[in-house]
Motif scaffolding. Sequence first.
Motif, mmCIF file in Angstrom:
data_model
loop_
_atom_site.group_PDB
_atom_site.id
_atom_site.type_symbol
_atom_site.label_atom_id
_atom_site.label_comp_id
_atom_site.label_asym_id
_atom_site.label_seq_id
_atom_site.Cartn_x
_atom_site.Cartn_y
_atom_site.Cartn_z
ATOM 1 N N GLN A 11 0.832 -1.212 0.000
ATOM 2 C CA GLN A 11 0.000 0.000 0.000
ATOM 3 C C GLN A 11 0.863 1.257 0.000
ATOM 4 O O GLN A 11 0.518 2.261 -0.629
ATOM 5 C CB GLN A 11 -0.921 -0.003 1.228
ATOM 6 N N LEU A 12 1.995 1.184 0.698
ATOM 7 C CA LEU A 12 2.897 2.336 0.707
ATOM 8 C C LEU A 12 3.515 2.585 -0.666
ATOM 9 O O LEU A 12 3.793 3.728 -1.033
ATOM 10 C CB LEU A 12 4.009 2.120 1.744
ATOM 11 N N LEU A 13 3.731 1.509 -1.422
ATOM 12 C CA LEU A 13 4.325 1.625 -2.754
ATOM 13 C C LEU A 13 3.290 1.921 -3.839
ATOM 14 O O LEU A 13 3.668 2.251 -4.968
ATOM 15 C CB LEU A 13 5.062 0.334 -3.111
ATOM 16 N N LEU A 14 2.027 1.786 -3.515
ATOM 17 C CA LEU A 14 0.977 1.897 -4.529
ATOM 18 C C LEU A 14 0.971 3.233 -5.270
ATOM 19 O O LEU A 14 0.826 3.240 -6.502
ATOM 20 C CB LEU A 14 -0.388 1.647 -3.887
ATOM 21 N N PRO A 15 1.120 4.390 -4.596
ATOM 22 C CA PRO A 15 1.113 5.656 -5.366
ATOM 23 C C PRO A 15 2.181 5.708 -6.453
ATOM 24 O O PRO A 15 1.929 6.189 -7.557
ATOM 25 C CB PRO A 15 1.367 6.714 -4.275
ATOM 26 N N GLN A 16 3.376 5.186 -6.152
ATOM 27 C CA GLN A 16 4.433 5.185 -7.159
ATOM 28 C C GLN A 16 4.132 4.189 -8.269
ATOM 29 O O GLN A 16 4.470 4.430 -9.438
ATOM 30 C CB GLN A 16 5.774 4.853 -6.494
ATOM 31 N N ALA A 17 3.517 3.056 -7.910
ATOM 32 C CA ALA A 17 3.154 2.077 -8.925
ATOM 33 C C ALA A 17 2.130 2.653 -9.901
ATOM 34 O O ALA A 17 2.200 2.404 -11.113
ATOM 35 C CB ALA A 17 2.614 0.816 -8.262
ATOM 36 N N ILE A 18 1.185 3.413 -9.389
ATOM 37 C CA ILE A 18 0.174 4.031 -10.245
ATOM 38 C C ILE A 18 0.803 5.129 -11.111
ATOM 39 O O ILE A 18 0.434 5.309 -12.281
ATOM 40 C CB ILE A 18 -0.968 4.593 -9.390
ATOM 41 N N ARG A 19 1.758 5.830 -10.566
ATOM 42 C CA ARG A 19 2.397 6.926 -11.306
ATOM 43 C C ARG A 19 3.297 6.401 -12.417
ATOM 44 O O ARG A 19 3.298 6.925 -13.527
ATOM 45 C CB ARG A 19 3.200 7.794 -10.339
ATOM 46 N N PHE A 20 4.093 5.385 -12.104
ATOM 47 C CA PHE A 20 5.038 4.822 -13.075
ATOM 48 C C PHE A 20 4.633 3.375 -13.369
ATOM 49 O O PHE A 20 5.286 2.437 -12.919
ATOM 50 C CB PHE A 20 6.466 4.874 -12.528
ATOM 51 N N GLN A 21 3.587 3.195 -14.109
ATOM 52 C CA GLN A 21 2.933 1.900 -14.215
ATOM 53 C C GLN A 21 3.830 0.815 -14.815
ATOM 54 O O GLN A 21 4.134 -0.186 -14.156
ATOM 55 C CB GLN A 21 1.653 2.049 -15.029
ATOM 56 N N ARG A 22 4.262 0.981 -16.036
ATOM 57 C CA ARG A 22 5.067 -0.061 -16.680
ATOM 58 C C ARG A 22 6.431 -0.203 -16.025
ATOM 59 O O ARG A 22 6.939 -1.312 -15.856
ATOM 60 C CB ARG A 22 5.201 0.228 -18.174
ATOM 61 N N THR A 23 7.017 0.916 -15.660
ATOM 62 C CA THR A 23 8.310 0.864 -14.970
ATOM 63 C C THR A 23 8.186 0.140 -13.642
ATOM 64 O O THR A 23 9.049 -0.675 -13.282
ATOM 65 C CB THR A 23 8.850 2.287 -14.739
ATOM 66 N N ALA A 24 7.113 0.410 -12.911
ATOM 67 C CA ALA A 24 6.905 -0.245 -11.618
ATOM 68 C C ALA A 24 6.751 -1.748 -11.785
ATOM 69 O O ALA A 24 7.277 -2.531 -10.976
ATOM 70 C CB ALA A 24 5.672 0.337 -10.927
ATOM 71 N N LEU A 25 6.058 -2.166 -12.844
ATOM 72 C CA LEU A 25 5.877 -3.597 -13.075
ATOM 73 C C LEU A 25 7.207 -4.266 -13.395
ATOM 74 O O LEU A 25 7.528 -5.330 -12.855
ATOM 75 C CB LEU A 25 4.883 -3.821 -14.211
ATOM 76 N N VAL A 26 8.000 -3.650 -14.263
ATOM 77 C CA VAL A 26 9.305 -4.223 -14.619
ATOM 78 C C VAL A 26 10.214 -4.284 -13.401
ATOM 79 O O VAL A 26 10.866 -5.310 -13.145
ATOM 80 C CB VAL A 26 9.962 -3.396 -15.740
ATOM 81 N N VAL A 27 10.256 -3.215 -12.630
ATOM 82 C CA VAL A 27 11.110 -3.185 -11.436
ATOM 83 C C VAL A 27 10.667 -4.238 -10.426
ATOM 84 O O VAL A 27 11.493 -4.912 -9.804
ATOM 85 C CB VAL A 27 11.094 -1.778 -10.803
ATOM 86 N N SER A 28 9.370 -4.409 -10.264
ATOM 87 C CA SER A 28 8.873 -5.391 -9.302
ATOM 88 C C SER A 28 9.228 -6.808 -9.716
ATOM 89 O O SER A 28 9.571 -7.647 -8.875
ATOM 90 C CB SER A 28 7.356 -5.246 -9.136
ATOM 91 N N VAL A 29 9.189 -7.104 -11.022
ATOM 92 C CA VAL A 29 9.547 -8.439 -11.509
ATOM 93 C C VAL A 29 11.033 -8.693 -11.297
ATOM 94 O O VAL A 29 11.441 -9.771 -10.822
ATOM 95 C CB VAL A 29 9.170 -8.594 -12.995
ATOM 96 N N VAL A 30 11.864 -7.716 -11.623
ATOM 97 C CA VAL A 30 13.310 -7.857 -11.422
ATOM 98 C C VAL A 30 13.623 -8.057 -9.942
ATOM 99 O O VAL A 30 14.434 -8.914 -9.569
ATOM 100 C CB VAL A 30 14.051 -6.630 -11.981
ATOM 101 N N ALA A 31 12.962 -7.272 -9.089
ATOM 102 C CA ALA A 31 13.196 -7.402 -7.655
ATOM 103 C C ALA A 31 12.759 -8.763 -7.138
ATOM 104 O O ALA A 31 13.430 -9.366 -6.286
ATOM 105 C CB ALA A 31 12.448 -6.295 -6.916
ATOM 106 N N ALA A 32 11.639 -9.279 -7.653
ATOM 107 C CA ALA A 32 11.140 -10.578 -7.205
ATOM 108 C C ALA A 32 12.114 -11.700 -7.553
ATOM 109 O O ALA A 32 12.357 -12.598 -6.742
ATOM 110 C CB ALA A 32 9.774 -10.853 -7.842
ATOM 111 N N VAL A 33 12.686 -11.629 -8.751
ATOM 112 C CA VAL A 33 13.627 -12.665 -9.176
ATOM 113 C C VAL A 33 14.955 -12.528 -8.454
ATOM 114 O O VAL A 33 15.591 -13.522 -8.081
ATOM 115 C CB VAL A 33 13.825 -12.603 -10.711
ATOM 116 N N ALA A 34 15.383 -11.295 -8.218
ATOM 117 C CA ALA A 34 16.686 -11.055 -7.587
ATOM 118 C C ALA A 34 16.648 -11.237 -6.076
ATOM 119 O O ALA A 34 17.711 -11.390 -5.452
ATOM 120 C CB ALA A 34 17.170 -9.643 -7.919
ATOM 121 N N ALA A 35 15.477 -11.229 -5.475
ATOM 122 C CA ALA A 35 15.381 -11.276 -4.011
ATOM 123 C C ALA A 35 16.052 -12.510 -3.423
ATOM 124 O O ALA A 35 16.634 -12.455 -2.334
ATOM 125 C CB ALA A 35 13.910 -11.229 -3.585
ATOM 126 N N GLY A 36 15.977 -13.622 -4.140
ATOM 127 C CA GLY A 36 16.563 -14.853 -3.628
ATOM 128 C C GLY A 36 18.074 -14.846 -3.571
ATOM 129 O O GLY A 36 18.674 -15.745 -2.962
#
Length: 230
Positions: A11-36
């Motif tokens: 919820q804290l990240l949601l405003p930025q996700a809405i503002r930078f929609q495609r960038t937020a999705l790409v960054v979230s996928v990269v972060a999810a894969v790299a987290a491990g």
Amino acid sequence: MWFLLALVYWQLLLPQAIRFQRTALVVSVVAAVAAGCFGFLGNEFAVSRAVVFLPFYVLGAVFGHRIVGVAARLPIVAKAGLAAASGALTWVVFRADLSPWWFFASRSYEDLNADAGEGALMRAGLLSLSALMVFAFLAFMPDRQGRIAAAGRRSLAVYLFHGFIIMGLAMMMPAVLEDYGRWVALGVCLLVAVAVVAVFSHPGFDAVLRTYRDRVVGLAPRRQGADNAS
């Protein structure tokens, strides 16, 4: 209860996700894969799970309406193909006999006995399969009101209390597996899941929790007003 804490982060990240929609999705996928790759992102404060499952939240929050619309308009042949592909890939994963910890998303690749490359490919594959299965599920959701839709609207209590049921079930499942085998154990889990949804999506549970939530949230402006008045 990890989901509730992760929801705070999302919820804290949601405003930025809405503002930078495609960038937020790409960054979230990269972060999810790299987290491990990072051992310090463990189970504490649900950080690892929040990062790994973040793409689904961003995808739903930003593109959810469009995805649901596309899934609903698919022809029956395409829906059947989605169901078949989801079932076949799930069977492949099942036969691979992966460690259950891959699905919890709370351990590093090193803890799962995989190097960074293998772990990243595995996680990307599991996330892709999950996305495919969710899309297939949405494609078969009926566009009308009913018991399933009502249970979905009243799922707050299910989120809050299902963990306690699972912890109790986990203590008895080894004996069920040993005495009756995996298929009986799977059947027990499915029955318990249906019972949990049926009980905790009851209107009474939902009304009490939402009333409590609204009163707690309502304290904030009243308290601020009282402070200003003083």
